[in-house]
Design a protein around this motif. Sequence first.
Motif, PDB file in Angstrom:
ATOM      1  N   THR A 198      17.096 -30.925  72.497  1.00  0.00           N
ATOM      2  CA  THR A 198      16.655 -29.716  71.816  1.00  0.00           C
ATOM      3  C   THR A 198      17.727 -29.261  70.831  1.00  0.00           C
ATOM      4  N   GLY A 199      17.350 -28.344  69.974  1.00  0.00           N
ATOM      5  CA  GLY A 199      18.300 -27.841  69.006  1.00  0.00           C
ATOM      6  C   GLY A 199      17.852 -26.528  68.411  1.00  0.00           C
ATOM      7  N   TRP A 200      18.771 -25.854  67.758  1.00  0.00           N
ATOM      8  CA  TRP A 200      18.467 -24.576  67.122  1.00  0.00           C
ATOM      9  C   TRP A 200      19.389 -24.378  65.927  1.00  0.00           C
ATOM     10  N   ALA A 201      18.987 -23.478  65.078  1.00  0.00           N
ATOM     11  CA  ALA A 201      19.794 -23.153  63.907  1.00  0.00           C
ATOM     12  C   ALA A 201      19.731 -21.653  63.675  1.00  0.00           C
ATOM     13  N   GLN A 202      20.832 -21.082  63.233  1.00  0.00           N
ATOM     14  CA  GLN A 202      20.901 -19.647  62.967  1.00  0.00           C
ATOM     15  C   GLN A 202      21.619 -19.436  61.637  1.00  0.00           C
ATOM     16  N   GLY A 203      21.003 -18.641  60.788  1.00  0.00           N
ATOM     17  CA  GLY A 203      21.585 -18.347  59.497  1.00  0.00           C
ATOM     18  C   GLY A 203      21.254 -16.942  59.059  1.00  0.00           C
ATOM     19  N   PRO A 204      21.523 -16.621  57.810  1.00  0.00           N
ATOM     20  CA  PRO A 204      21.254 -15.268  57.320  1.00  0.00           C
ATOM     21  C   PRO A 204      19.801 -14.850  57.472  1.00  0.00           C
ATOM     22  N   GLN A 205      18.889 -15.821  57.512  1.00  0.00           N
ATOM     23  CA  GLN A 205      17.470 -15.505  57.628  1.00  0.00           C
ATOM     24  C   GLN A 205      16.978 -15.479  59.066  1.00  0.00           C
TER      25      GLN A 205
END
Length: 711
Positions: free
Chosen positions: A565-572
């Motif tokens: 599994t994976g995830w991403a977090q950014g300004p949006q």
Amino acid sequence: MNKLNRTLMPVLVLVLMLSITISGQAEAKKRWEKINIPQLNEIKMPSYERVALDNGMIVYLAEDHQFPLVELSASIDVGSIYEPADKIGLAAMTGEVMRSGGTETIGGDALDELVEARGMTVETWIGQSEGGAYLSVLKEDTRRGMELLADILMHPAFPEDKIKLAKEGQKAGISRRNDDPMSIASREAMKAVFGADHPMARHAEYATIAAVTRQDMVDFHNRYFGPNRMYLVVIGDFNSREMINLIESSFAGWASVTAALPADPEVPDFPRTVNVVDKDDLTQTTVLMGHKGVRADSPYYAGLQVANRILGGGFASRLFNEVRSRQGLAYSVGSSPGTGFRFPGLFMAYTMTKSESSEKTTELILAEIQKMLAEEVTAEELEHAKDGILNSEVFNFDTKREILDRMVMFERLGYDPDFLQQYQQKVQNMTAAQVLEACQAVWHPERMTILAVGNYADFDGDFSTFGPVNMVDIEIPEPPLDIPAPTAESLAQGKAMLEAYAEARGGLKKFQALKGTREVMVLDATIQGMALNFTIEKTVLYPDHILTMQKTPFGNVVTSVNGDTGWAQGPQGMQDLGATDVQKIKAEVQTEGIGVFRNLDTLACQALAPTEVDGVPCLPVHVSDGDDYQIFFIDTTTHLVKMVQAPGVSPMTNAPVTEKLYVDEYADMDGFLMPKTIRITNDDEPFATGTFQEFEANPKVDMSIFAKPKK
């Protein structure tokens, strides 16, 4: 009596109300009818002169002294239908670079400055079956503008930098071609109806763009551009005799083209096929259906135009009323008549509907088409369609240039000069019986090829009711890499060279024993002319835990892979990574520098022909896991990598690029010889420089850093 009154009074009241209503409606209608609606202006031919010059050029001139402006449009017998199948994109890029690259006497950038300073417009282009040029100038700049246009058409320079820019634009278009469902449907429907290799259906790929050279453009221009292949329309504030003299002097010395034009490609008439493009990210299905139509010189042309207006040509059409308004199955629905001026058109119907009504909506559209073949349209439908066509034609030809451009088209394609007037008369006299005859002669719903783009799993049927279903693959082929077939010797040499590279950096066994790494790099990049700074920290626990934290000028971005599994977090905000993205990140770790050492026995490592990098003799080694690849250019003396070449993606256009990472300096870090300073180019253009500030072998890591943060 009272009983009678009680019985009659409600009746009298009702009659009175009806009479008042009817009277009001009649009065309202009467008032409406009092409005004086003038007749629309007729399409009148402007006063013009047609001149055939000695060099074969045909010129249409119409003086108009209302404003001090001159406008010129050129039609040229050239098109992408003539380009080689292995160099699709040649025509479009030739038409673009003719203007953007300037001429042998004035460069493209200087030309831009001149045009902007004088308020001119100068353009060139090449489409599917016609090329063109356009000039708009103030009267006082007429001579300069004409000379510029002639210079562009006669002596284009085709500089390499503008060719490269045109290729980048083409590649960007290819990379985005699957973003819009309607674009997908339109493209794939043409291939399904005409055949994937037909000149009217084929499209550029990365390989065909890469194959085009400057010499190809020069040859294409020389073969198809000449005065005897060009028609000019000139409108504006000028004297016709003086304009003819100016045209003759500006284009003096331009040799005529002697080679005959290739024959137009035949348009096939294939039986129905049923095709589905499965995109699981869509909630709406786009459906196109169609088959070969007729040319505009068909006796059924006018009847088909009227029929299409009734079937799906507007908000009052049958398809709109039935599919959208009455049944609420689609927001967009319509049709096209199946007529064309040079080639037979494509009789087509289309809709966009929710996934769960895909098959039902398609069946309904086919049924509505069948009704057009079964019985005559109503008198009201007929008159409404005829009025709509005749009224709209006025607005399609409300300038002299539009009318004369159409005259040029009629002449080029062999139509009568008064084709438009004949067409209007036929529409005006059209009967319901003639509309039915045209539909029965040309429209065949049972032969319409069907193409649907959507989430196939959510369809209300599998579309097999229309015929055997073909699943269409729209994956974009990657740019080709031309390398020789591997041999046992080249594979053994490649592996040995990579082992030597590992030994030079600290030892193959030490690298293979690593459980994890942490590194920090500062990258200075130039993106769209802006100098930007990035700090990238990457922590890897082999084989499947990867955390990347990027500090960017636009905010921080964190990407994590935690097993499968994976995830991403950014300004949006936060989002989960799909299985494809997770697998891609894990694969990159396994095939980059240290990953290659760890997986050396499972990778194909092929030695290529020796070469030089920055003057240093190197042996390139092509390393691949079957999907992705990298080429390590290894110094044959030090056994250290000088440069790594790999496929990349442009941050400006999202199009594929060839990324090259040059290692300018190595340094000892935590017991290993690691790259210290690097340079990165995209398609050999400088992109970034970087410095590795930290490297840690087998770092102590809290496993919770890979977990998705709780809200």
